[in-house]
Design a protein around this motif. Structure first.
Motif, PDB file in Angstrom:
ATOM      1  N   ALA A  93       0.849  -1.190   0.000  1.00  0.00           N
ATOM      2  CA  ALA A  93       0.000   0.000   0.000  1.00  0.00           C
ATOM      3  C   ALA A  93       0.876   1.228   0.000  1.00  0.00           C
ATOM      4  O   ALA A  93       1.829   1.322   0.786  1.00  0.00           O
ATOM      5  N   GLY A  94       0.575   2.173  -0.875  1.00  0.00           N
ATOM      6  CA  GLY A  94       1.312   3.426  -0.949  1.00  0.00           C
ATOM      7  C   GLY A  94       0.506   4.549  -0.339  1.00  0.00           C
ATOM      8  O   GLY A  94      -0.646   4.771  -0.705  1.00  0.00           O
ATOM      9  N   SER A  95       1.112   5.257   0.610  1.00  0.00           N
ATOM     10  CA  SER A  95       0.423   6.327   1.325  1.00  0.00           C
ATOM     11  C   SER A  95       1.104   7.654   1.046  1.00  0.00           C
ATOM     12  O   SER A  95       2.330   7.757   1.114  1.00  0.00           O
ATOM     13  N   THR A  96       0.325   8.676   0.722  1.00  0.00           N
ATOM     14  CA  THR A  96       0.866  10.025   0.662  1.00  0.00           C
ATOM     15  C   THR A  96       0.906  10.587   2.076  1.00  0.00           C
ATOM     16  O   THR A  96       0.269  10.062   2.992  1.00  0.00           O
ATOM     17  N   GLY A  97       1.678  11.655   2.269  1.00  0.00           N
ATOM     18  CA  GLY A  97       1.871  12.150   3.618  1.00  0.00           C
ATOM     19  C   GLY A  97       2.022  13.646   3.681  1.00  0.00           C
ATOM     20  O   GLY A  97       1.879  14.364   2.692  1.00  0.00           O
ATOM     21  N   SER A  98       2.345  14.135   4.885  1.00  0.00           N
ATOM     22  CA  SER A  98       2.414  15.565   5.154  1.00  0.00           C
ATOM     23  C   SER A  98       3.605  15.852   6.048  1.00  0.00           C
ATOM     24  O   SER A  98       4.364  14.968   6.426  1.00  0.00           O
ATOM     25  N   GLU A  99       3.747  17.125   6.421  1.00  0.00           N
ATOM     26  CA  GLU A  99       4.853  17.521   7.280  1.00  0.00           C
ATOM     27  C   GLU A  99       4.855  16.743   8.588  1.00  0.00           C
ATOM     28  O   GLU A  99       5.897  16.304   9.062  1.00  0.00           O
ATOM     29  N   THR A 100       3.692  16.602   9.195  1.00  0.00           N
ATOM     30  CA  THR A 100       3.623  16.016  10.535  1.00  0.00           C
ATOM     31  C   THR A 100       3.198  14.551  10.535  1.00  0.00           C
ATOM     32  O   THR A 100       3.194  13.924  11.586  1.00  0.00           O
TER      33      THR A 100
ATOM     34  N   PRO B 251       4.717  16.962  18.134  1.00  0.00           N
ATOM     35  CA  PRO B 251       4.803  16.732  16.690  1.00  0.00           C
ATOM     36  C   PRO B 251       4.150  17.805  15.839  1.00  0.00           C
ATOM     37  O   PRO B 251       4.651  18.118  14.749  1.00  0.00           O
ATOM     38  N   GLU B 252       3.048  18.392  16.289  1.00  0.00           N
ATOM     39  CA  GLU B 252       2.365  19.385  15.470  1.00  0.00           C
ATOM     40  C   GLU B 252       3.081  20.729  15.460  1.00  0.00           C
ATOM     41  O   GLU B 252       2.897  21.522  14.550  1.00  0.00           O
ATOM     42  N   ALA B 253       3.912  20.969  16.467  1.00  0.00           N
ATOM     43  CA  ALA B 253       4.601  22.256  16.570  1.00  0.00           C
ATOM     44  C   ALA B 253       5.903  22.207  15.784  1.00  0.00           C
ATOM     45  O   ALA B 253       6.992  22.301  16.338  1.00  0.00           O
ATOM     46  N   THR B 254       5.803  22.060  14.460  1.00  0.00           N
ATOM     47  CA  THR B 254       6.994  21.884  13.647  1.00  0.00           C
ATOM     48  C   THR B 254       7.914  23.105  13.691  1.00  0.00           C
ATOM     49  O   THR B 254       9.106  22.989  13.377  1.00  0.00           O
ATOM     50  N   HIS B 255       7.385  24.257  14.104  1.00  0.00           N
ATOM     51  CA  HIS B 255       8.217  25.449  14.206  1.00  0.00           C
ATOM     52  C   HIS B 255       9.180  25.387  15.384  1.00  0.00           C
ATOM     53  O   HIS B 255      10.058  26.246  15.511  1.00  0.00           O
ATOM     54  N   THR B 256       9.038  24.374  16.262  1.00  0.00           N
ATOM     55  CA  THR B 256       9.891  24.293  17.451  1.00  0.00           C
ATOM     56  C   THR B 256      11.002  23.255  17.308  1.00  0.00           C
ATOM     57  O   THR B 256      11.607  22.846  18.294  1.00  0.00           O
TER      58      THR B 256
END
Length: 937
Positions: A691-698, A879-884
């Motif tokens: 299975a191939g999954s697309t993803g995001s920054e987090t 994890p959601e605070a990618t700016h940190t």
């Protein structure tokens, strides 16, 4: 004192990908292209015009040889979307880049980046940056959090009142003649500031409603003269942008949407306009234009130019221009646009959504460019060395992009005479000279291995009201062939029966809502694509609300055929839009969606979705989830896998063992909120699927593998970019299976060397661990323990280390935490310098699925630890605070050479912003002061 010799940008998983060798390696995904992709920004060093930076959607690229070669600068961890790239006009080493969260700065030409704070809000929603060409140090930032100014190149920031603006500008340009004078646009509006952004007034004389300006405005070399382009016309101001008047319409048969205006550096009567259909120049103040973009094309000799997003004119040689194009990359001309050179070596932004391997000549691999809707692209790439190199293979393929490539197995005795079919986009194309290439239905055929192509869409309806053809079929999604339909001689000739799925088109009477089917969603051909007939009886006709005049679509996406009983087919459908009486498509009542089945060769289709989930689980009348990926096991055709989708990027895999009569969930091990877009089954074993999954920054995507029919899935993603895979293809011809994945950064491949416990470490490496392959000393080989991984350290990336084993063991505290996945070592050089610390043993990275808290033990064999050692992670606070993102201590205990840390879901140390799944990277660090005194392992 030791220093890292290679200091890369803040790493993302993509950074690791781009550092690996070109050819497929054992247990690691690697890529060598194809090259190209969409370029949005160009920045050029004013002192060294051969040094060029490109801004793409997910990366910044740098060249020091005018684009002959490119390297990728990874600005931020998991920077899936970058908005703006700007270079200081006073310092070619000073660069700024924005993403949604914040602004990043490099002061050394892109080698290192840091996130700017200095009073800026996070997230700032920054959409624009602008340096002041008259005042060194001054720069502005515009975003949802306001309009900001820095007077020290971004060290500190002050929010300006920005009085008079109705919205924060998406595009800002500073006047090169008058300090503090700015123009900013938002949609149809243009505003001017004469006090460095404190107050703004609306420009007058522009047409307003329906005339979008976007970034198409520029100051000229004449003080006070400003140009604005919109809807095919140029407006001019002679008072610094306070007021405008119509100068003239662009006198070309086709102009398109004006995206940029580039003024001549010294002659105010000369400028260039970049549009979605090409590039043009005026030499007489806008009274006439000539097309200068011929050659900004995917294939030499083509007839239609690509849209141009970015343009740079060299001040020292105005006949030398750099152009960033839609889908096809970077171009250079040295003769004012008479001829262009395409320069993409190392520029890997090509989005691949279709793959095929030649069945008898597996050196040949085909890749289709995806989602290039209405402008030229390479369409099809071909490799003749198993993905080691690629070239554009589609000079006669009238497709902008592809979703499927099909090889006729009856024609594969020679790759040069193989019949191929392709399905994708066939929208009309336009040129500035006025010619139009008619659209087509997006289905194509080659009888010579892809060297030449013909469009095969006879029988699929078109609309012609605009004076050219545009297919009602819209997008062709999947083409499959009946394996029993071979022609002469004796059924061994080319296959004759084909099926094609796609969007189709249904319109409605405005008052009565009576539907008219303009194009079916499935077509069938019995003469190898020569003619097509509608074949979607039984697929639902959407409803229409005569009060709100809203409707929704049900389109056909994946299509599979039973190779044993080829009159049996399955199709997955997708719904979108609104149901009458409801405002949320996720709770649409009465929508028939999911999987449909035909047992009579596509003549009729029946809903076959019992057990598939609903959009709203609490509402049994809501639509079933869309099915965007579907696969049938060739060796057991009653077995199917379907990826259901809720339109919010969250997929769940289901399995059927009774030919679609019923379905049950088979998703264990797939990370939460995975967006599954590709499914394939090993043709020799129905229990092995991918299975191939697309993803995001987090929530990085990946590829998952099951060897037990979906009871458990294991991530198989070392080396993939976080955007991960939207197409998959399996090649079983070699000593070990090779898997290909189509990503937003080209084609990746992996040789599936034995890995018995599927922890990411090849068995050959684990078996070499100390104590006869029993690194944790429990009497059981590490090769068969999914909760134990023994791997070689990666060292510091500068020739140090890389020869000692690290044994990692996970102990569940909350959740199953039953296995390590994607365990691998990373060199310290893959990360930014951690000031005051060295990592002679490198770091490790791994996934933990079905886990909310775990104890992780890392045993460093043969190492010695004294004072000054600690455990560090490169991670955000959550994890959601990618700016940190930063280097941080992680609490630990140590017993000799064994280090123990506790990982908790969505806390420090976890990089994946989903519940019940963790992604970790960290390692042991030595204080430089201690290291200087000779204490080292």
């Amino acid at each position: 004192m030791y220093r890292h010799l290679l200091q890369l940008a803040v790493p993302s998983l993509l950074a690791l990908v781009l550092a690996v060798p070109a050819q497929a390696g054992p247990g690691v995904w690697t890529s060598s292209g194809p090259e190209g992709g969409t370029i949005f920004e160009i920045a050029v060093d004013p002192a060294q015009p051969a040094t060029v930076f490109l801004g793409a959607q997910s990366a910044v690229h740098k060249s020091t040889d005018t684009g002959l070669t490119w390297t990728t600068l990874n600005v931020a961890p998991y920077a899936a979307v970058l908005n703006r790239l700007r270079m200081s006009p006073h310092d070619g080493d000073l660069l700024l880049v924005t993403n949604f969260w914040q602004i990043f700065r490099s002061t050394d030409g892109g080698s290192n980046w840091s996130a700017l704070a200095g009073g800026l809000p996070v997230p700032g929603g920054f959409s624009e940056l602008a340096f002041d060409p008259t005042t060194p140090g001054r720069v502005w930032a515009s975003g949802s959090a306001g309009f900001w100014q820095s007077l020290d190149d971004g060290d500190t920031w002050t929010q300006l009142p920005a009085t008079g603006l109705t919205s924060m500008p998406l595009h800002v340009v500073a006047d090169p003649h008058v300090p503090g004078r700015l123009l900013g646009s938002y949609g149809e509006e243009l505003f001017r500031s004469t006090d460095a952004g404190a107050t703004w007034t609306a420009a007058t004389g522009l047409p307003g409603s329906g005339y979008y300006i976007n970034g198409a405005f520029a100051f000229t070399s004449t003080p006070g003269m400003v140009l604005v382009g919109t809807q095919g016309s140029i407006f001019r101001s002679v008072d610094g942008g306070a007021s405008f008047s119509l100068l003239a319409a662009v006198d070309l048969p086709q102009v398109g949407a004006i995206r940029r205006i580039q003024a001549h550096p010294s002659d105010p009567s000369v400028w260039w306009i970049a549009t979605n259909v090409g590039l043009a120049r005026t030499n007489d103040g806008g009274m006439s234009y000539s097309v200068v973009g011929q050659g900004i094309r995917p294939v030499a000799g083509g007839s239609y130019d690509n849209g141009v997003n970015a343009l740079f004119v060299r001040p020292d040689d105005v006949n030398t221009l750099y152009a960033g194009a839609d889908f096809t990359g970077f171009y250079v001309t040295h003769d004012g646009g008479t001829s262009w050179s395409r320069r993409n070596t190392g520029l890997r932004q090509a989005a691949i959504r279709a793959l095929a391997v030649h069945p008898t000549q597996p050196l040949w691999v085909f890749a289709g460019y995806g989602d290039a809707f209405d402008t030229p692209s390479d369409g099809l790439f071909r490799s003749i060395d198993r993905g080691g190199s690629w070239f554009s293979a589609s000079p006669s393929l009238e497709a902008s992009g592809l979703r499927t490539i099909l090889v006729d197995p009856n024609t594969t005795s020679s790759p040069f005479s193989t019949t191929l079919y392709a399905a994708g986009y066939g929208q009309p194309l336009f040129s500035m000279s006025g010619t139009v290439r008619d659209g087509n239905a997006g289905v194509f055929k080659s009888s010579d291995g892809g060297a030449t192509w013909s469009t095969i869409d006879n029988g699929i309806p078109f609309q012609t009201s605009a004076g050219y053809k545009r297919s009602y079929f819209n997008i062709a999604r999947t083409v499959v062939a009946d394996p029993s339909s071979g022609g002469a001689p004796a059924g061994t000739g080319p296959l004759q029966t084909l099926y094609l799925s796609g969007s189709g088109s249904i319109s409605y009477d405005y008052n009565t809502g009576v539907p008219t089917v303009n194009a079916a969603r499935i077509y069938k051909s019995t003469d190898a694509g020569g003619n097509w007939t509608a074949s979607d009886n039984g697929l639902p006709i959407p409803l229409y609300d005569t009060v709100t005049h809203q409707s929704y679509a049900v389109i056909a996406v994946p299509l599979v055929i039973d190779p044993v009983t080829p009159t049996t087919l399955y199709v997955g459908t997708s719904t979108s839009g609104y149901e009458p009486g409801y405002t949320n498509p996720l709770v649409s009542r009465g929508v028939i969606n999911g999987v449909f089945k035909s047992t009579d060769g596509g003549a009729n289709w029946l809903h076959s979705s019992v057990g598939l989930p609903r959009m709203n689980p609490a509402d049994p009348d809501s639509a079933q989830r869309s099915v965007l990926a579907l696969a049938l096991a060739p060796s057991l055709p009653s077995r199917l896998y379907a990826a259901t989708h809720n339109l919010l990027g969250d997929s769940v895999i289901f399995r059927s063992d009774d030919a679609g009569a019923s379905w049950y969930e088979a998703n264990n091990g797939i990370a939460p909120q995975s967006d599954i877009r590709a499914l394939i089954v090993d043709p020799t074993d129905p229990d092995i699927a991918y299975a191939g999954s697309t993803g995001s920054e987090t929530n990085p995507g990946g590829v998952y593998r099951t060897t037990d029919g979906g009871q458990t899935w294991t991530s198989y993603s070392i080396g993939l970019p976080p955007s991960a895979a939207s197409a998959l293809e399996l090649d079983l011809s070699g000593a070990v299976p090779r898997l290909y994945a189509g990503t937003r950064h080209g084609v990746f491949s992996i040789d599936q060397v034995p890995d018995e416990d599927a922890d990411g470490v090849p068995s050959a490496i684990e078996s070499g661990a100390p104590s006869g392959g029993d690194g944790n000393g429990d009497g059981i080989p590490d090769t068969v323990q999914a909760q134990v991984a023994s791997l070689l350290d990666a060292g510091d990336g500068a020739g140090r280390g890389g020869d000692r084993y690290i044994t990692i063991e996970v102990e569940p505290l909350q959740g199953a935490c039953a296995r390590l996945e994607n365990a691998h070592a990373l060199p310290a050089s893959a990360f930014p310098v951690d000031t005051g610390h060295d990592y002679p043993l490198g770091l490790v990275r791994l996934d933990l699925g079905n886990c909310t808290q775990a104890r992780l033990r890392l045993h460093y064999h043969g190492a010695g630890f004294g004072a000054g050692w600690r455990f560090r992670v490169f991670a955000p606070l959550t994890p959601e605070a990618t700016h940190t993102y930063a280097w941080r201590d992680l609490p630990f205990t140590r017993d000799g050479n064994t280090w123990t840390v506790i990982l908790t879901d969505n806390q420090l140390g976890d990089l994946r912003a989903t519940e019940n799944a963790m992604l970790f990277q960290g390692g042991v660090a030595l204080s430089e002061s201690i290291f200087a005194n000779g204490f080292e392992p």
